[in-house]
Design a protein around this motif. Structure first.
Motif, PDB file in Angstrom:
ATOM      1  N   GLY A 219       0.808  -1.291   0.015  1.00 57.14           N
ATOM      2  CA  GLY A 219      -0.033  -0.118   0.082  1.00 57.14           C
ATOM      3  C   GLY A 219       0.871   1.223   0.032  1.00 57.14           C
ATOM      4  N   LYS A 220       2.056   1.079   0.219  1.00 58.52           N
ATOM      5  CA  LYS A 220       2.981   2.471  -0.028  1.00 58.52           C
ATOM      6  C   LYS A 220       2.987   3.014  -1.226  1.00 58.52           C
ATOM      7  CE  LYS A 220       6.664   4.440   2.319  1.00 58.52           C
ATOM      8  NZ  LYS A 220       6.047   5.672   2.984  1.00 58.52           N
ATOM      9  N   ASN A 221       2.700   4.249  -1.231  1.00 56.35           N
ATOM     10  CA  ASN A 221       2.683   5.040  -2.625  1.00 56.35           C
ATOM     11  C   ASN A 221       3.912   5.632  -2.679  1.00 56.35           C
ATOM     12  OD1 ASN A 221      -0.005   4.668  -3.678  1.00 56.35           O
ATOM     13  ND2 ASN A 221      -0.780   5.818  -1.965  1.00 56.35           N
ATOM     14  N   ILE A 222       4.498   5.491  -3.611  1.00 56.93           N
ATOM     15  CA  ILE A 222       5.960   6.082  -4.069  1.00 56.93           C
ATOM     16  C   ILE A 222       5.977   6.824  -5.266  1.00 56.93           C
ATOM     17  CG2 ILE A 222       8.444   5.617  -4.706  1.00 56.93           C
ATOM     18  CD1 ILE A 222       7.959   2.753  -3.015  1.00 56.93           C
ATOM     19  N   THR A 223       6.149   8.242  -5.079  1.00 57.59           N
ATOM     20  CA  THR A 223       6.017   9.033  -6.236  1.00 57.59           C
ATOM     21  C   THR A 223       7.446   9.217  -6.925  1.00 57.59           C
ATOM     22  OG1 THR A 223       4.189   9.892  -5.042  1.00 57.59           O
ATOM     23  CG2 THR A 223       5.312  11.343  -6.912  1.00 57.59           C
ATOM     24  N   ALA A 224       7.577   9.107  -8.016  1.00 54.44           N
ATOM     25  CA  ALA A 224       8.668   9.345  -8.772  1.00 54.44           C
ATOM     26  C   ALA A 224       8.770  10.566  -9.215  1.00 54.44           C
ATOM     27  CB  ALA A 224       9.149   8.320  -9.978  1.00 54.44           C
ATOM     28  N   PRO A 225      10.039  11.324  -9.322  1.00 57.21           N
ATOM     29  CA  PRO A 225      10.126  12.702  -9.794  1.00 57.21           C
ATOM     30  C   PRO A 225       9.603  12.563 -11.124  1.00 57.21           C
ATOM     31  CG  PRO A 225      12.232  12.099  -8.997  1.00 57.21           C
ATOM     32  CD  PRO A 225      11.222  10.901  -8.710  1.00 57.21           C
ATOM     33  N   SER A 226       9.072  13.704 -11.789  1.00 53.51           N
ATOM     34  CA  SER A 226       8.685  14.008 -13.020  1.00 53.51           C
ATOM     35  C   SER A 226       9.783  13.855 -14.034  1.00 53.51           C
ATOM     36  CB  SER A 226       7.741  15.107 -13.323  1.00 53.51           C
ATOM     37  OG  SER A 226       8.526  16.271 -12.894  1.00 53.51           O
ATOM     38  N   GLY A 227       9.903  13.615 -15.297  1.00 50.89           N
ATOM     39  CA  GLY A 227      10.801  13.839 -16.155  1.00 50.89           C
ATOM     40  C   GLY A 227      11.904  12.493 -16.305  1.00 50.89           C
ATOM     41  N   LEU A 228      11.563  11.565 -15.522  1.00 56.62           N
ATOM     42  CA  LEU A 228      12.469  10.254 -15.611  1.00 56.62           C
ATOM     43  C   LEU A 228      11.962   9.604 -16.804  1.00 56.62           C
ATOM     44  CD1 LEU A 228      12.468   8.884 -12.077  1.00 56.62           C
ATOM     45  CD2 LEU A 228      14.157  10.529 -13.145  1.00 56.62           C
ATOM     46  N   PRO A 229      13.163   9.155 -17.718  1.00 57.77           N
ATOM     47  CA  PRO A 229      12.858   8.519 -18.850  1.00 57.77           C
ATOM     48  C   PRO A 229      12.533   7.011 -18.616  1.00 57.77           C
ATOM     49  CG  PRO A 229      15.422   8.550 -18.364  1.00 57.77           C
ATOM     50  CD  PRO A 229      14.417   9.406 -17.355  1.00 57.77           C
ATOM     51  N   VAL A 230      11.173   6.647 -17.977  1.00 61.59           N
ATOM     52  CA  VAL A 230      11.007   5.399 -17.972  1.00 61.59           C
ATOM     53  C   VAL A 230       9.526   5.124 -18.243  1.00 61.59           C
ATOM     54  CG1 VAL A 230      12.461   5.537 -15.779  1.00 61.59           C
ATOM     55  CG2 VAL A 230      10.348   6.431 -15.564  1.00 61.59           C
ATOM     56  N   ARG A 231       9.188   3.918 -18.203  1.00 62.77           N
ATOM     57  CA  ARG A 231       7.853   3.446 -18.379  1.00 62.77           C
ATOM     58  C   ARG A 231       7.610   2.458 -17.275  1.00 62.77           C
ATOM     59  NH1 ARG A 231       7.520  -1.024 -19.658  1.00 62.77           N
ATOM     60  NH2 ARG A 231       9.455  -1.221 -20.502  1.00 62.77           N
ATOM     61  N   PRO A 232       7.112   2.669 -16.175  1.00 69.05           N
ATOM     62  CA  PRO A 232       6.954   1.851 -15.063  1.00 69.05           C
ATOM     63  C   PRO A 232       6.014   0.862 -15.176  1.00 69.05           C
ATOM     64  CG  PRO A 232       6.871   4.018 -14.251  1.00 69.05           C
ATOM     65  CD  PRO A 232       6.945   4.144 -15.733  1.00 69.05           C
ATOM     66  N   THR A 233       6.085  -0.346 -14.927  1.00 63.99           N
ATOM     67  CA  THR A 233       5.331  -1.559 -14.835  1.00 63.99           C
ATOM     68  C   THR A 233       4.092  -1.241 -14.272  1.00 63.99           C
ATOM     69  OG1 THR A 233       7.135  -2.911 -15.182  1.00 63.99           O
ATOM     70  CG2 THR A 233       5.184  -3.915 -14.599  1.00 63.99           C
ATOM     71  N   THR A 234       2.785  -1.501 -14.834  1.00 69.02           N
ATOM     72  CA  THR A 234       1.552  -1.154 -14.296  1.00 69.02           C
ATOM     73  C   THR A 234       1.502  -1.968 -13.096  1.00 69.02           C
ATOM     74  OG1 THR A 234       0.411  -2.653 -15.713  1.00 69.02           O
ATOM     75  CG2 THR A 234       0.622  -0.332 -16.701  1.00 69.02           C
ATOM     76  N   ASP A 235       0.323  -1.678 -12.187  1.00 66.69           N
ATOM     77  CA  ASP A 235       0.067  -2.264 -11.169  1.00 66.69           C
ATOM     78  C   ASP A 235      -0.547  -3.715 -11.645  1.00 66.69           C
ATOM     79  OD1 ASP A 235       0.915  -0.631  -9.212  1.00 66.69           O
ATOM     80  OD2 ASP A 235      -0.796   0.235  -8.533  1.00 66.69           O
ATOM     81  N   PHE A 236      -1.501  -3.525 -12.544  1.00 66.93           N
ATOM     82  CA  PHE A 236      -2.085  -4.693 -13.032  1.00 66.93           C
ATOM     83  C   PHE A 236      -1.053  -5.860 -13.599  1.00 66.93           C
ATOM     84  CE2 PHE A 236      -3.711  -6.797 -17.290  1.00 66.93           C
ATOM     85  CZ  PHE A 236      -4.604  -7.672 -16.601  1.00 66.93           C
ATOM     86  N   ALA A 237      -0.026  -5.469 -14.556  1.00 65.00           N
ATOM     87  CA  ALA A 237       0.980  -6.243 -14.902  1.00 65.00           C
ATOM     88  C   ALA A 237       1.748  -6.667 -13.479  1.00 65.00           C
ATOM     89  CB  ALA A 237       1.970  -5.847 -15.819  1.00 65.00           C
ATOM     90  N   LYS A 238       2.234  -6.187 -12.643  1.00 65.07           N
ATOM     91  CA  LYS A 238       3.033  -6.193 -11.572  1.00 65.07           C
ATOM     92  C   LYS A 238       2.378  -7.341 -10.611  1.00 65.07           C
ATOM     93  CE  LYS A 238       3.425  -2.727  -8.961  1.00 65.07           C
ATOM     94  NZ  LYS A 238       4.248  -1.554  -8.374  1.00 65.07           N
ATOM     95  N   THR A 239       1.001  -7.020 -10.550  1.00 56.00           N
ATOM     96  CA  THR A 239       0.208  -7.871  -9.649  1.00 56.00           C
ATOM     97  C   THR A 239       0.291  -9.289 -10.461  1.00 56.00           C
ATOM     98  OG1 THR A 239      -1.566  -6.169  -8.969  1.00 56.00           O
ATOM     99  CG2 THR A 239      -2.212  -8.402  -8.766  1.00 56.00           C
ATOM    100  N   GLY A 240       0.158  -9.603 -11.761  1.00 55.80           N
ATOM    101  CA  GLY A 240       0.108 -10.641 -12.357  1.00 55.80           C
ATOM    102  C   GLY A 240       1.462 -11.400 -12.079  1.00 55.80           C
ATOM    103  N   LEU A 241       2.418 -10.605 -12.259  1.00 55.31           N
ATOM    104  CA  LEU A 241       3.904 -11.024 -12.324  1.00 55.31           C
ATOM    105  C   LEU A 241       4.019 -11.780 -10.753  1.00 55.31           C
ATOM    106  CD1 LEU A 241       6.682 -11.748 -13.171  1.00 55.31           C
ATOM    107  CD2 LEU A 241       7.223  -9.443 -12.649  1.00 55.31           C
ATOM    108  N   PHE A 242       3.610 -11.103  -9.854  1.00 56.40           N
ATOM    109  CA  PHE A 242       3.992 -11.479  -8.446  1.00 56.40           C
ATOM    110  C   PHE A 242       3.323 -12.692  -7.905  1.00 56.40           C
ATOM    111  CE2 PHE A 242       6.906  -8.167  -8.502  1.00 56.40           C
ATOM    112  CZ  PHE A 242       7.842  -8.481  -7.940  1.00 56.40           C
TER     113      PHE A 242
END
Length: 188
Positions: free
Chosen positions: A10-33
């Protein structure tokens, strides 16, 4: 981004804007784990997270008590963010290498139970990493290499995944160290 399970659930982590990333979605992450929780014993698992980006996947492994995590990321701002987030989580068994993936693989002297890679979807690493990882000696016997990629990515090289799971426009392909599959192309 949100940690979906484990001690930091449940911990929310906010990345700084402007990072050159495409974070894995919660949907995909849930499936993986959901898949991994039935396959690995997290407290005894060593993890290598290649192309870590924001550290999203590493935080999930940390939350589940992974024995150790090594993050590899070449972007300096992403490295700073991962470092500060791991400190905030008070997760100690982490090593952060701020360098390009192939250089890191040459530098590392240890092997891992899980190697996860999420390179940019248009990167050559999507094509070269499976064979590189499976022949590098960096994956323990019985270990698993997981590659995140576009769901429509064709594996045309000689190394084929043992399994692929699709979550929207992304997919995770699993390559097992003790059972990796070479395509029959007449050159084997």
């Amino acid at each position: 981004m949100r940690i979906i399970s484990g001690q930091y659930k449940g911990k929310n982590i906010t990345a700084p804007s402007g990072l050159p990333v495409r974070p894995t979605t919660d949907f995909a992450k849930t499936g993986l784990f959901n898949i991994l929780q039935h396959r690995i014993d997290f407290p005894y698992c060593s993890v290598l997270d290649l192309c870590s980006g924001t550290g999203n996947i590493s935080y999930e492994f940390a939350s589940r008590g992974a024995a150790s995590i090594t993050c590899v990321e070449q972007n300096g701002k992403c490295c700073q963010f991962i470092r500060s987030t791991m400190q905030m989580l008070n997760y100690k068994p982490v090593q952060l290498l701020c360098m390009e993936v192939t250089r890191a693989l040459r530098t590392l002297t240890t092997s891992f139970d899980i190697i996860f890679a999420d390179p940019p979807f248009d990167s050559d690493l999507i094509v070269t990493l499976p064979e590189l990882i499976l022949t590098s000696g960096k994956l323990n016997t019985g270990g698993t290499f997981i590659l995140e990629h576009r769901s429509n990515h064709p594996f045309t090289g000689k190394v084929k995944p043992n399994e692929t799971r699709v979550y929207g426009n992304c997919a995770f392909s699993f390559f097992e160290q003790n059972n990796f599959i070479f395509a029959l192309d007449g050159n084997n």
